[in-house]
Enzyme design. Structure first.
Site, PDB file in Angstrom:
ATOM      1  N   HIS A 183       0.822  -1.216   0.000  1.00  0.00           N
ATOM      2  CA  HIS A 183       0.000   0.000   0.000  1.00  0.00           C
ATOM      3  C   HIS A 183       0.850   1.256   0.000  1.00  0.00           C
ATOM      4  O   HIS A 183       1.893   1.307   0.667  1.00  0.00           O
ATOM      5  CB  HIS A 183      -1.010   0.009   1.155  1.00  0.00           C
ATOM      6  CG  HIS A 183      -0.433   0.042   2.541  1.00  0.00           C
ATOM      7  ND1 HIS A 183      -0.279   1.206   3.252  1.00  0.00           N
ATOM      8  CD2 HIS A 183      -0.013  -0.949   3.374  1.00  0.00           C
ATOM      9  CE1 HIS A 183       0.212   0.937   4.451  1.00  0.00           C
ATOM     10  NE2 HIS A 183       0.388  -0.358   4.554  1.00  0.00           N
ATOM     11  N   ASP A 224      -0.639   4.253   0.621  1.00  0.00           N
ATOM     12  CA  ASP A 224      -1.229   5.255   1.519  1.00  0.00           C
ATOM     13  C   ASP A 224      -0.551   5.183   2.880  1.00  0.00           C
ATOM     14  O   ASP A 224       0.054   4.170   3.238  1.00  0.00           O
ATOM     15  CB  ASP A 224      -2.749   5.082   1.658  1.00  0.00           C
ATOM     16  CG  ASP A 224      -3.160   3.773   2.332  1.00  0.00           C
ATOM     17  OD1 ASP A 224      -2.508   2.738   2.090  1.00  0.00           O
ATOM     18  OD2 ASP A 224      -4.135   3.789   3.111  1.00  0.00           O
ATOM     19  N   GLU A 233      -5.273   0.930   2.376  1.00  0.00           N
ATOM     20  CA  GLU A 233      -5.044  -0.080   3.412  1.00  0.00           C
ATOM     21  C   GLU A 233      -5.229   0.505   4.796  1.00  0.00           C
ATOM     22  O   GLU A 233      -5.812  -0.116   5.685  1.00  0.00           O
ATOM     23  CB  GLU A 233      -3.630  -0.661   3.267  1.00  0.00           C
ATOM     24  CG  GLU A 233      -3.434  -1.967   4.034  1.00  0.00           C
ATOM     25  CD  GLU A 233      -3.011  -1.789   5.481  1.00  0.00           C
ATOM     26  OE1 GLU A 233      -3.106  -2.753   6.245  1.00  0.00           O
ATOM     27  OE2 GLU A 233      -2.585  -0.672   5.868  1.00  0.00           O
ATOM     28  N   ASP A 249       4.603  -5.973   4.542  1.00  0.00           N
ATOM     29  CA  ASP A 249       3.945  -4.911   5.320  1.00  0.00           C
ATOM     30  C   ASP A 249       3.855  -5.345   6.777  1.00  0.00           C
ATOM     31  O   ASP A 249       2.911  -4.999   7.483  1.00  0.00           O
ATOM     32  CB  ASP A 249       2.547  -4.653   4.727  1.00  0.00           C
ATOM     33  CG  ASP A 249       1.889  -3.405   5.324  1.00  0.00           C
ATOM     34  OD1 ASP A 249       2.622  -2.521   5.810  1.00  0.00           O
ATOM     35  OD2 ASP A 249       0.647  -3.332   5.311  1.00  0.00           O
ATOM     36  N   HIS A 257     -24.469  25.693  30.847  1.00  0.00           N
ATOM     37  CA  HIS A 257     -23.630  26.287  31.901  1.00  0.00           C
ATOM     38  C   HIS A 257     -23.472  25.227  32.992  1.00  0.00           C
ATOM     39  O   HIS A 257     -24.460  24.724  33.520  1.00  0.00           O
ATOM     40  CB  HIS A 257     -24.345  27.529  32.437  1.00  0.00           C
ATOM     41  CG  HIS A 257     -23.489  28.337  33.371  1.00  0.00           C
ATOM     42  ND1 HIS A 257     -23.064  27.847  34.587  1.00  0.00           N
ATOM     43  CD2 HIS A 257     -22.991  29.589  33.263  1.00  0.00           C
ATOM     44  CE1 HIS A 257     -22.334  28.775  35.195  1.00  0.00           C
ATOM     45  NE2 HIS A 257     -22.269  29.849  34.387  1.00  0.00           N
ATOM     46  N   ARG A 295      -9.329  -5.699  18.218  1.00  0.00           N
ATOM     47  CA  ARG A 295      -8.500  -6.596  17.411  1.00  0.00           C
ATOM     48  C   ARG A 295      -9.034  -8.006  17.609  1.00  0.00           C
ATOM     49  O   ARG A 295      -9.327  -8.408  18.743  1.00  0.00           O
ATOM     50  CB  ARG A 295      -7.038  -6.525  17.844  1.00  0.00           C
ATOM     51  CG  ARG A 295      -6.399  -5.179  17.626  1.00  0.00           C
ATOM     52  CD  ARG A 295      -6.065  -4.922  16.157  1.00  0.00           C
ATOM     53  NE  ARG A 295      -5.695  -3.526  15.959  1.00  0.00           N
ATOM     54  CZ  ARG A 295      -5.197  -3.047  14.827  1.00  0.00           C
ATOM     55  NH1 ARG A 295      -5.025  -3.829  13.770  1.00  0.00           N
ATOM     56  NH2 ARG A 295      -4.892  -1.776  14.727  1.00  0.00           N
ATOM     57  N   HIS A 331       2.663   4.586  12.489  1.00  0.00           N
ATOM     58  CA  HIS A 331       1.446   5.299  12.929  1.00  0.00           C
ATOM     59  C   HIS A 331       1.749   6.356  13.999  1.00  0.00           C
ATOM     60  O   HIS A 331       0.827   6.939  14.553  1.00  0.00           O
ATOM     61  CB  HIS A 331       0.364   4.343  13.468  1.00  0.00           C
ATOM     62  CG  HIS A 331      -0.124   3.354  12.455  1.00  0.00           C
ATOM     63  ND1 HIS A 331      -1.357   2.742  12.558  1.00  0.00           N
ATOM     64  CD2 HIS A 331       0.419   2.889  11.309  1.00  0.00           C
ATOM     65  CE1 HIS A 331      -1.523   1.923  11.520  1.00  0.00           C
ATOM     66  NE2 HIS A 331      -0.449   1.996  10.751  1.00  0.00           N
TER      67      HIS A 331
HETATM   68  N1  BES Z   1       1.550  -2.698   8.335  1.00  0.00           N
HETATM   69  C1  BES Z   1       0.358  -2.635   9.085  1.00  0.00           C
HETATM   70  C2  BES Z   1      -0.122  -3.973   9.612  1.00  0.00           C
HETATM   71  C3  BES Z   1       0.856  -4.677  10.515  1.00  0.00           C
HETATM   72  C4  BES Z   1       1.429  -4.002  11.562  1.00  0.00           C
HETATM   73  C5  BES Z   1       1.147  -5.971  10.285  1.00  0.00           C
HETATM   74  C6  BES Z   1       2.341  -4.657  12.383  1.00  0.00           C
HETATM   75  C7  BES Z   1       2.037  -6.651  11.108  1.00  0.00           C
HETATM   76  C8  BES Z   1       2.650  -5.960  12.134  1.00  0.00           C
HETATM   77  C9  BES Z   1      -0.767  -2.026   8.265  1.00  0.00           C
HETATM   78  O1  BES Z   1      -0.348  -0.972   7.438  1.00  0.00           O
HETATM   79  C10 BES Z   1      -1.763  -1.417   9.215  1.00  0.00           C
HETATM   80  O2  BES Z   1      -1.428  -0.575   9.975  1.00  0.00           O
HETATM   81  N2  BES Z   1      -2.996  -1.889   9.138  1.00  0.00           N
HETATM   82  C11 BES Z   1      -4.063  -1.317   9.868  1.00  0.00           C
HETATM   83  C12 BES Z   1      -5.322  -1.865   9.270  1.00  0.00           C
HETATM   84  C13 BES Z   1      -6.576  -1.236   9.752  1.00  0.00           C
HETATM   85  C14 BES Z   1      -6.620   0.227   9.530  1.00  0.00           C
HETATM   86  C15 BES Z   1      -7.753  -1.899   9.083  1.00  0.00           C
HETATM   87  C16 BES Z   1      -3.949  -1.663  11.342  1.00  0.00           C
HETATM   88  O3  BES Z   1      -3.519  -2.787  11.688  1.00  0.00           O
HETATM   89  O4  BES Z   1      -4.273  -0.809  12.169  1.00  0.00           O
HETATM   90 ZN    ZN Z   2      -0.169   0.848   8.871  1.00  0.00          ZN
END
Ligand code: BES
Ligand code: ZN
Length: 462
Positions: free
Chosen positions: A86, A88, A153, A180, A213, A328, A427
Site C-alpha cells: 500500500h 497510503d 489499506e 507490510d 452552563h 483486534r 502510525h
Molecule cells: N503494516 C500494518 C499492519 C501490521 C502491523 C502488520 C504490524 C504486522 C505488524 C498495516 O499498514 C496497518 O497498519 N494496518 C491497519 C489496518 C486497519 C486500519 C484496518 C492496522 O492494523 O491498524
Molecule cells: Zn499501517
C-alpha cells in the site's frame, strides 16, 4: 545471482534518493484534502514502475483511491507471484513531535525517518528495487510477477474487495507476497503466519439538547463525557478481559504446541516495558504478552472527545461526547459479528440519561496462513540468504484486511515477508525504516523471486 547482488550493493545511495521522492508525497488516505496527493503518488509509482522495466503499468480507478498495477509475465512455465502493498500512509499528527518534517525523509543513525518509511512505502520500494536489479541486468525475471499497490489499506481497504472481485483474471496468480509486517526484532528475521482482524467503531452519546452552563445545570444532568467514560471503563473487567457479551464465543484457543513455540521466542517483559517507558504492563490475566498481542482479542479506545479542550478554562456541561473504539480479533472471530455484538452491548449498557449512536467504521477478519507451503519455505530460504540467519515463525497483532479477501475471492494464500521492525514508530511521530533491513530486504526479495520456482516445482512433485 552474483551480478544482481552486486548491482544492489552498488546502488544504495540511488535507492535512498528515489525513496525520498516517494516519501515526500503526503498520501494520507483518510483525509479528503489529500486526494490529489493520492493521485500524485499513484502517478509517481506508475512512472517509476515503467522506468524500471515493468510492463502493462496502469492506474486503475476504484470507488476510492486508485490502484497501481504492473506485471512482467515472460517466465514461461514458472509460477506467478502477486506482490501486494500500500502506498497510503497514516496521518502525520501530532506533527510537533517529529524531530524532522514527516514528508522530508531524513537519514539519522542508520535510519530513514518519514511517514510511510516502513509502513509501507519503504517496503513496496524494496520489491521495486529487487525487480529493477533483474530487469536492468539481463532483462528477465526468474518468476512471473504481478503487482498491485493500493491506496486504502490504512482505512480498511474499503473498496479493494470489489476491485478484486471485478479483476479476477488480471490478478490470477499462484501466491501473494506482502511486505507490510515486521521482523521479530533487529537481527531476528521472521516470517509472519498470523494477523489479527479488526472491528473499528465510533460511539456518539448525546445528553441535553445544547451545551449548558455547568454551574446552572451541573447536578441535574448526567454529563455525556462522564456517561461515556463510565461505559468505556466497563468494557474491561478486573482481569483485563473484554466484557462485550459474546466477545470470546468464537475465539480459537491456542494449542499447547503453539503456546510452547511462543515461549521459546527471545522475549523479555521487563525490557519490553522499559522500552515503552512503562513501570508495568497490562493485559488479560492468564496469558503471556506475546499470546495477548498475537492470539487474544483486545479492545482499545483510540480517541475520545467532547466539551471544551481549548486554551484556559471554560465551564461547560457539553451536549455530546464521542469515542473511537477498535477491537483486534483472532481466529475464528468475524468482524461483522463482533461489530453487531458491540453495538448491542453498548445499547444495553447505555444509561437512560443519554442517547447513543454506534457507527461501524470498518472491519477486517483475522488470518492464519499455512507455514508448510512452498511460498513460505522459499521465504525462509531467501531470508537466510539475505540476512545470514534462519528466520523464526511469528504471528503479529496488526491487521491487513485484504489478506482474507485474497483467499476468499481468488483462492490464493499470502506470504507475509515483512522487513519492518516493531520499534519503527509506525502510525506515530518519527516513523523510520532501518536501513540494514531496507537494503537486506532488497537482497532478500531478489533471492525470493529466484528461489520460489524451485520450491514450487518440488511442491508439485509431492
Ligand atoms: N503494516 C500494518 C499492519 C501490521 C502491523 C502488520 C504490524 C504486522 C505488524 C498495516 O499498514 C496497518 O497498519 N494496518 C491497519 C489496518 C486497519 C486500519 C484496518 C492496522 O492494523 O491498524
Ligand atoms: Zn499501517
Amino acid at each position: 545471482m552474483e551480478n544482481i547482488l552486486l548491482f544492489i550493493e552498488s546502488n544504495h545511495s540511488q535507492y535512498l534518493s528515489e525513496l525520498k521522492e516517494l516519501l515526500a508525497i503526503p498520501s494520507v488516505s483518510s483525509q479528503s484534502e489529500r486526494k490529489p496527493e493520492m493521485h500524485r503518488t499513484a502517478e509517481w509509482l506508475k512512472n517509476h514502475m515503467t522506468n524500471i522495466g515493468l510492463q502493462n503499468v496502469q492506474i486503475l480507478e476504484t470507488e476510492g483511491h486508485p490502484v497501481v498495477y504492473a506485471d512482467w509475465l515472460g517466465a514461461a512455465g514458472k509460477p506467478t507471484i502477486l506482490i501486494y502493498g500500500h502506498y497510503d500512509v497514516q496521518p502525520e499528527d501530532p506533527v510537533d513531535l517529529w524531530k524532522t518534517p514527516p514528508f522530508e525523509a531524513t537519514e539519522r543513525d542508520g535510519h530513514l525517518y518519514a511517514r510511510g518509511a516502513a509502513d509501507d512505502k519503504g517496503q513496496i520500494f524494496i520489491h521495486l528495487k529487487a525487480l529493477e536489479a533483474f530487469l536492468k541486468n539481463g532483462g528477465t525475471l526468474p518468476a512471473n510477477i504481478k503487482i498491485i499497490f493500493e491506496g486504502e489499506e490504512e482505512i480498511g481497504s474499503e473498496h479493494l474487495s470489489k476491485f478484486i472481485a471485478d479483476h479476477k483474471d488480471l490478478l490470477k496468480a499462484d501466491l501473494i507476497v506482502i511486505s507490510d509486517s515486521d521482523f521479530f526484532a533487529k537481527g531476528v528475521p521472521s516470517v509472519t503466519y498470523g494477523l489479527r482482524g479488526i472491528s473499528y467503531m465510533e460511539v456518539e452519546v448525546t445528553g441535553p439538547n445544547s451545551d449548558l452552563h455547568s454551574g446552572s445545570f451541573g447536578g441535574s444532568v448526567h454529563n455525556p463525557i462522564q456517561a461515556l467514560t463510565e461505559m468505556i471503563a466497563s468494557l474491561h473487567d478486573n482481569n483485563g478481559r473484554i466484557t462485550v457479551k459474546g466477545m470470546y464465543e468464537d475465539v480459537r484457543l491456542l494449542t499447547k504446541a503453539e503456546r510452547a513455540a511462543f515461549k521459546k521466542l527471545p522475549w523479555n517483559d521487563r525490557k519490553y516495558a522499559k522500552s515503552l517507558g512503562l513501570k508495568q504492563l497490562y493485559g488479560e490475566k492468564g496469558f503471556t504478552t506475546l499470546e495477548r498481542l498475537w492470539a487474544r482479542p483486545t479492545l482499545e479506545c483510540n480517541g475520545i472527545w467532547g466539551g471544551y479542550t481549548g486554551e484556559g478554562a471554560k465551564t461547560v456541561l457539553p451536549s455530546k461526547a464521542f469515542a473511537k473504539i477498535s477491537m483486534r480479533l483472532v481466529p475464528d472471530q468475524s468482524s461483522a459479528k463482533i461489530a453487531k455484538l458491540f453495538e448491542k452491548h453498548i445499547k444495553a449498557i447505555t444509561p437512560k440519561t443519554i442517547d447513543v449512536k454506534v457507527r461501524d467504521l470498518h472491519g477486517g477478519d483475522p488470518v492464519l496462513t499455512p507455514i508448510d507451503s512452498p511460498g513460505v519455505q522459499a521465504a525462509v530460504a531467501a531470508l537466510e540468504k539475505g540476512f545470514g540467519k534462519k528466520p523464526l515463525y511469528q504471528r503479529d497483532g496488526g491487521s491487513i484486511p485484504i489478506v482474507v479477501d485474497f483467499k476468499r475471492l481468488l483462492g490464493i494464500d499470502s506470504v507475509l515477508l515483512g522487513f519492518g521492525l516493531p520499534d519503527e514508530n509506525a502510525h506515530a511521530p518519527n516513523e523510520f525504516i532501518d536501513l540494514d533491513n531496507f537494503f537486506g530486504g532488497i537482497k532478500t526479495a531478489a533471492h525470493y523471486y529466484n528461489e520460489l520456482p524451485q520450491f514450487w516445482k518440488n511442491k508439485k512433485k509431492r
